[in-house]
Every structure is written in structure tokens, then in C-alpha cells.
Design a protein around this motif. Structure first.
Motif, short mmCIF file in Angstrom:
data_model
loop_
_atom_site.label_atom_id
_atom_site.label_comp_id
_atom_site.label_asym_id
_atom_site.label_seq_id
_atom_site.Cartn_x
_atom_site.Cartn_y
_atom_site.Cartn_z
N THR A 95 38.75 28.50 -31.35
CA THR A 95 39.71 28.80 -30.29
C THR A 95 41.15 28.68 -30.81
OG1 THR A 95 38.14 27.94 -28.68
CG2 THR A 95 40.40 28.23 -27.93
N ALA A 96 41.42 27.62 -31.56
CA ALA A 96 42.76 27.45 -32.12
C ALA A 96 43.10 28.59 -33.07
CB ALA A 96 42.87 26.11 -32.84
N GLU A 97 42.11 29.06 -33.82
CA GLU A 97 42.33 30.16 -34.75
C GLU A 97 42.65 31.45 -33.99
OE1 GLU A 97 39.33 30.39 -37.94
OE2 GLU A 97 38.81 28.33 -37.39
N PHE A 98 41.92 31.72 -32.92
CA PHE A 98 42.18 32.90 -32.11
C PHE A 98 43.59 32.86 -31.52
CE2 PHE A 98 37.61 33.59 -32.20
CZ PHE A 98 37.53 34.97 -32.25
N ILE A 99 43.98 31.68 -31.03
CA ILE A 99 45.31 31.53 -30.45
C ILE A 99 46.38 31.72 -31.52
CG2 ILE A 99 46.90 29.80 -29.48
CD1 ILE A 99 44.56 28.86 -27.75
N PHE A 100 46.18 31.16 -32.69
CA PHE A 100 47.14 31.31 -33.78
C PHE A 100 47.31 32.79 -34.14
CE2 PHE A 100 48.66 31.28 -38.13
CZ PHE A 100 49.57 30.23 -38.14
N VAL A 107 45.38 23.21 -27.73
CA VAL A 107 44.03 23.60 -27.34
C VAL A 107 43.00 22.65 -27.95
CG1 VAL A 107 42.29 25.40 -27.66
CG2 VAL A 107 44.55 26.01 -26.90
N ASN A 108 43.26 22.22 -29.16
CA ASN A 108 42.29 21.35 -29.82
C ASN A 108 42.36 19.90 -29.36
OD1 ASN A 108 40.85 23.25 -31.10
ND2 ASN A 108 41.77 22.94 -33.11
N LEU A 109 43.21 19.59 -28.40
CA LEU A 109 43.16 18.26 -27.80
C LEU A 109 41.81 18.02 -27.13
CD1 LEU A 109 46.72 17.75 -26.26
CD2 LEU A 109 45.69 16.57 -28.21
N ARG A 110 41.10 19.10 -26.83
CA ARG A 110 39.76 18.95 -26.25
C ARG A 110 38.81 18.29 -27.24
NH1 ARG A 110 39.45 23.81 -28.68
NH2 ARG A 110 37.42 24.62 -29.27
N HIS A 111 39.21 18.22 -28.51
CA HIS A 111 38.38 17.56 -29.51
C HIS A 111 38.41 16.04 -29.39
CE1 HIS A 111 37.34 20.93 -32.45
NE2 HIS A 111 37.82 21.49 -31.36
N LEU A 167 43.11 22.69 -21.33
CA LEU A 167 43.33 21.25 -21.24
C LEU A 167 43.23 20.76 -19.80
CD1 LEU A 167 46.28 20.80 -23.75
CD2 LEU A 167 43.86 20.31 -24.10
N ILE A 168 43.76 21.54 -18.88
CA ILE A 168 43.68 21.19 -17.45
C ILE A 168 42.21 21.12 -17.02
CG2 ILE A 168 44.21 22.02 -15.11
CD1 ILE A 168 46.66 20.93 -16.61
N SER A 169 41.37 21.96 -17.61
CA SER A 169 39.96 21.96 -17.22
C SER A 169 39.28 20.63 -17.52
CB SER A 169 39.21 23.10 -17.93
OG SER A 169 39.03 22.81 -19.30
N LEU A 170 39.85 19.83 -18.42
CA LEU A 170 39.28 18.51 -18.71
C LEU A 170 39.27 17.60 -17.49
CD1 LEU A 170 40.73 17.80 -22.27
CD2 LEU A 170 38.37 18.38 -21.67
N PHE A 171 40.14 17.88 -16.51
CA PHE A 171 40.12 17.10 -15.28
C PHE A 171 38.82 17.29 -14.51
CE2 PHE A 171 44.77 17.15 -15.94
CZ PHE A 171 44.98 15.79 -15.92
#
Length: 193
Positions: free
Chosen positions: A28-33, A53-57, A181-185
């Protein structure tokens, strides 16, 4: 292949997605980059968006902490931590199988991702619009398929539905990557009573 074909269609040099596939190894981070660079964004802004995006890690790391214990294996284990290796590992019934599945999946992805990116780049260079063949949809389709087993659990389904709803609602209003990131809620709904 999807990442490589998109990079080629955007006119980016092969070394960019190839370096991402080796050193970042987080789709995902690669696609965004790649997306940021394609629209003329700066590499620094692209890297920051990828990091957000990778904060989900962070929850991934908590989930697989026991699977990657070891003086040196922790660093390598963290590098191969991605959506697929975590999902395959955590879906297994016992600790040893979880550990084996995590490492096997992670290492296979680490080896095959750069090969797929390279093949996709050359395929993407040869066809006028990679989206015509659905190459841009392969990655999300695989991730959806990997979640089906986890969705058998009622509280997980509630959390996934809540998280995806939050992401969909916030997408028109937030910068790319932040709705994820919001979806983590949505994890609030997965708490055990």
C-alpha cells in the motif's frame, strides 16, 4: 505485477518501484508513493504519506511479536511483516504453525515481490493501459480474499464493517492514506466484553 505496470504507465523508471519492492516491502505504501510521484508530488511528501499508511503496522507488530522473537530475527521478521504474512500467520490454529506460516509467507513475498514488479513493469510498458486488463485490481482483490477466514468471527466482522464504514465516510474529506488510519477506530468494536 500491478505496481510495476502502474509505474510503467506513469512513465517512471524501473528502479523506483524495484527499490520500493526490496527496501519497503509494503504494497500500500508503495502504491501511494508511486501515485504521489505520478501526479508530480515530491518524494518526501510521498514517503510521509507511505509512512502514515504504514502506521497500521503497529497493531500488526503487536500481533506477531511472539512470532519474530530472537536477537537478529526480530529485524528481519519486522521487514517481512505485511498484510499477507500477518493474515496467513494469524489464521493458523497453533503457535508453531502460525510462526511457520508467517515466516514462509513473508519470505516468499520478499522474494517474489521484486520479480512481480519487474515483470509487471515490462508488461505495463508493452500495453497501452494496464487498467484494461485489471492489473490495478489484483492487489486489493488478494487482500479481500485473505480476510474472508477472519470474517467468520462475529466481533471481527463488526470491527471490519465499522472500520471500512469510517474509511469510506472520511475518504472524500481526508488526504490519501488517512482514511485507512481512521479505520483503525473500528477495532473498538472488536473488544471482548
Amino acid at each position: 505485477m500491478s505496481l510495476g505496470s502502474l509505474a510503467a504507465s506513469y512513465g517512471l523508471a524501473l528502479w523506483i518501484p524495484l527499490c520500493l519492492s526490496v527496501f519497503v516491502l509494503a504494497g500500500t505504501a508503495e502504491f501511494i508513493f508511486i501515485g504521489f510521484l505520478a501526479v508530480g508530488g515530491s518524494p518526501i511528501a510521498a514517503a510521509i504519506a507511505g509512512l502514515l499508511v504504514n502506521l497500521r503496522h503497529l497493531p500488526f507488530g503487536i500481533a506477531v511479536n511472539e512470532l519474530i522473537r530472537g536477537k537478529y530475527s526480530r529485524y528481519f521478521g519486522a521487514h517481512i511483516m505485511n498484510d499477507e504474512s500477518v493474515l496467513f500467520g494469524m489464521a493458523q490454529p497453533d503457535f508453531e504453525t502460525k510462526k511457520a506460516a508467517y515466516w514462509l509467507c513473508g519470505i516468499c513475498i520478499m522474494l517474489s515481490w521484486p520479480l512481480g514488479v519487474t515483470a509487471g513493469y515490462f508488461i505495463g510498458s508493452a500495453i497501452p493501459d494496464p487498467k484494461t486488463f485489471g492489473l490495478d485490481a489484483i492487489f486489493p482483490a488478494i487482500l479481500i480474499a485473505l480476510t474472508f477466514n477472519a470474517l467468520k468471527n462475529k466481533s471481527t466482522r463488526k470491527a471490519a464493517f465499522a472500520g471500512s464504514t469510517l474509511a469510506l465516510i472520511t475518504t472524500p474529506f481526508l488526504a490519501s492514506g488517512l482514511p485507512i488510519l481512521i479505520s483503525l477506530f473500528g477495532l473498538i468494536f472488536d473488544r471482548k466484553k
